[in-house]
Scaffold this motif. Sequence first.
Motif, PDB file in Angstrom:
ATOM      1  N   LYS A   9       0.825  -1.205   0.000  1.00 49.75           N
ATOM      2  CA  LYS A   9       0.000   0.000   0.000  1.00 49.75           C
ATOM      3  C   LYS A   9       0.860   1.256   0.000  1.00 49.75           C
ATOM      4  O   LYS A   9       0.575   2.226  -0.726  1.00 49.75           O
ATOM      5  CB  LYS A   9      -0.916  -0.012   1.221  1.00 49.75           C
ATOM      6  N   TYR A  10       1.932   1.230   0.785  1.00 50.94           N
ATOM      7  CA  TYR A  10       2.783   2.407   0.886  1.00 50.94           C
ATOM      8  C   TYR A  10       3.598   2.618  -0.384  1.00 50.94           C
ATOM      9  O   TYR A  10       3.854   3.757  -0.786  1.00 50.94           O
ATOM     10  CB  TYR A  10       3.693   2.269   2.106  1.00 50.94           C
ATOM     11  N   GLN A  11       3.956   1.504  -1.049  1.00 49.67           N
ATOM     12  CA  GLN A  11       4.667   1.628  -2.318  1.00 49.67           C
ATOM     13  C   GLN A  11       3.751   2.225  -3.386  1.00 49.67           C
ATOM     14  O   GLN A  11       4.169   3.085  -4.186  1.00 49.67           O
ATOM     15  CB  GLN A  11       5.170   0.254  -2.754  1.00 49.67           C
ATOM     16  N   ALA A  12       2.485   1.771  -3.398  1.00 50.81           N
ATOM     17  CA  ALA A  12       1.533   2.295  -4.381  1.00 50.81           C
ATOM     18  C   ALA A  12       1.270   3.777  -4.145  1.00 50.81           C
ATOM     19  O   ALA A  12       1.178   4.571  -5.106  1.00 50.81           O
ATOM     20  CB  ALA A  12       0.231   1.503  -4.319  1.00 50.81           C
ATOM     21  N   THR A  13       1.127   4.166  -2.901  1.00 50.30           N
ATOM     22  CA  THR A  13       0.915   5.574  -2.577  1.00 50.30           C
ATOM     23  C   THR A  13       2.100   6.408  -3.013  1.00 50.30           C
ATOM     24  O   THR A  13       1.945   7.518  -3.541  1.00 50.30           O
ATOM     25  CB  THR A  13       0.671   5.732  -1.072  1.00 50.30           C
ATOM     26  N   TYR A  14       3.286   5.865  -2.822  1.00 49.78           N
ATOM     27  CA  TYR A  14       4.498   6.586  -3.232  1.00 49.78           C
ATOM     28  C   TYR A  14       4.549   6.727  -4.753  1.00 49.78           C
ATOM     29  O   TYR A  14       4.853   7.815  -5.284  1.00 49.78           O
ATOM     30  CB  TYR A  14       5.728   5.842  -2.723  1.00 49.78           C
ATOM     31  N   GLN A  39       2.091   6.735  -6.855  1.00 47.43           N
ATOM     32  CA  GLN A  39       1.075   7.683  -7.298  1.00 47.43           C
ATOM     33  C   GLN A  39       1.535   9.117  -7.041  1.00 47.43           C
ATOM     34  O   GLN A  39       1.354  10.005  -7.888  1.00 47.43           O
ATOM     35  CB  GLN A  39      -0.248   7.411  -6.599  1.00 47.43           C
ATOM     36  N   ALA A  40       2.136   9.350  -5.870  1.00 46.78           N
ATOM     37  CA  ALA A  40       2.630  10.691  -5.549  1.00 46.78           C
ATOM     38  C   ALA A  40       3.741  11.105  -6.496  1.00 46.78           C
ATOM     39  O   ALA A  40       3.816  12.273  -6.914  1.00 46.78           O
ATOM     40  CB  ALA A  40       3.116  10.721  -4.098  1.00 46.78           C
ATOM     41  N   ASN A  53       2.134  12.153  -9.717  1.00 51.19           N
ATOM     42  CA  ASN A  53       1.517  13.471  -9.580  1.00 51.19           C
ATOM     43  C   ASN A  53       2.569  14.575  -9.671  1.00 51.19           C
ATOM     44  O   ASN A  53       2.299  15.655 -10.215  1.00 51.19           O
ATOM     45  CB  ASN A  53       0.771  13.565  -8.252  1.00 51.19           C
ATOM     46  N   THR A  90       3.455  15.837  -0.995  1.00 50.53           N
ATOM     47  CA  THR A  90       2.754  14.553  -0.900  1.00 50.53           C
ATOM     48  C   THR A  90       3.713  13.394  -1.147  1.00 50.53           C
ATOM     49  O   THR A  90       3.641  12.350  -0.482  1.00 50.53           O
ATOM     50  CB  THR A  90       1.594  14.511  -1.909  1.00 50.53           C
ATOM     51  N   ALA A 136       4.671  10.340   1.373  1.00 49.53           N
ATOM     52  CA  ALA A 136       4.554   8.935   0.958  1.00 49.53           C
ATOM     53  C   ALA A 136       5.887   8.220   1.108  1.00 49.53           C
ATOM     54  O   ALA A 136       5.932   7.037   1.493  1.00 49.53           O
ATOM     55  CB  ALA A 136       4.068   8.871  -0.490  1.00 49.53           C
ATOM     56  N   ASP A 169       6.353   7.382   4.833  1.00 48.82           N
ATOM     57  CA  ASP A 169       5.565   6.211   5.236  1.00 48.82           C
ATOM     58  C   ASP A 169       6.169   4.930   4.680  1.00 48.82           C
ATOM     59  O   ASP A 169       6.188   3.885   5.346  1.00 48.82           O
ATOM     60  CB  ASP A 169       4.122   6.359   4.755  1.00 48.82           C
TER      61      ASP A 169
END
Length: 377
Positions: free
Chosen positions: A97-102, A104-105, A108, A160, A164, A167
């Motif tokens: 989850k944290y890799q995916a959030t990173y 995505q950030a 962006n 962001t 990420a 985290d």
Amino acid sequence: MKNIYIHLIAPLAIMAITSCGSKDEKKAAAAPPPTSVNTVTVAEGNALYYDQYQGQIIAVNSVELRSQVPGFITNIYVKDGDMVRAGQPLYEIDRRKYQATYDQAAANVASAQANLVKAQKDIERYQMLLKADAVARQTVDNATAAFEAAKSQVAAAKATLSSAATDLSYSVIKAPFGGRIGISQVKLGAQVATGTTLINTISADNPMAVDVVINEQDIDRFYKLQNSTTDSTFRLKLSNDSTYNKQGRILAIDRGVNAQTASVKVRVQFDNPKGILKDGMSAVLSVLNNQSGTRVIIPYKAITEQMGEFFVFTVQNDTMALQKKVKLGARINANIVIMDGIKAGDKLITEGFQRLRDSGKVVIGGPKQAPAAAQAK
């Protein structure tokens, strides 16, 4: 008549002389004989004695490991009780989850930067057209505003991304310093909550310290001991009655006094290169008494107590006992330190003083023993 008087006076004179002699003999007979005593010459010695404080050994560097992100334990990289180095990975929390959030950030950020480049080119083109009076001022102003908004979007996207990344890094728990790790409190697959689940504990073996509690009346003394360079100031006795062979120094004195117990915590640090001291052990801290030094030391058996005061007998001119009041220091085995009252060189009575009074007559040396053959009879 004269002859009669002469005959009467002579017997009376003889009687008077006889009477006087008899009184002197009785007085001499009534005087007690000198008391036989044994003595020693008072001398000074090196009086080192310690105050004892019950304490607990603690690690100077110790930390509880808790996760800063929630999730499930997916990897454990160390064994219980291992020595670890600073920065070494210890536990891993599910990183997907944290890799995916990173990721995505990061995307962006790339998108925001592309918009910024477009806005930058637009404003440059409109400014050239404005010089040729081929575009309205409002169009240029709108392009400038769009450019500033694009810069803000890039900054927000980078923030962001940084969050990420943090985290994601927290999903791998690493050793904050080198030391020994304890027994794991979680198993593979266990769920951990942010900041509440205790995962493990790490403590450095060297240096170690011992915490003791002192009376508030001793605070000034311990502040002075902070600057002490004497090797024998602090000694540590372990629970197995062995004495630790390293010297200690005061690491910290607590900021204030406990109002309920009128006590203060003091932490004394010891080097522990061989790992003999363990976190949580009990020990007795011996602190050099500030009255230690070159002092008069006498046998304790020479002390007598009267109404809470202490006295000794000394001999003057080898014939007279003088009673002297003394101030006692610490007791050292069969001897005792004298802080005041007598001095080195005085002849101290150690035996035979039980029936003595001040200024009593004495004779040095115990009573002569009868020969063994005579005693047998």
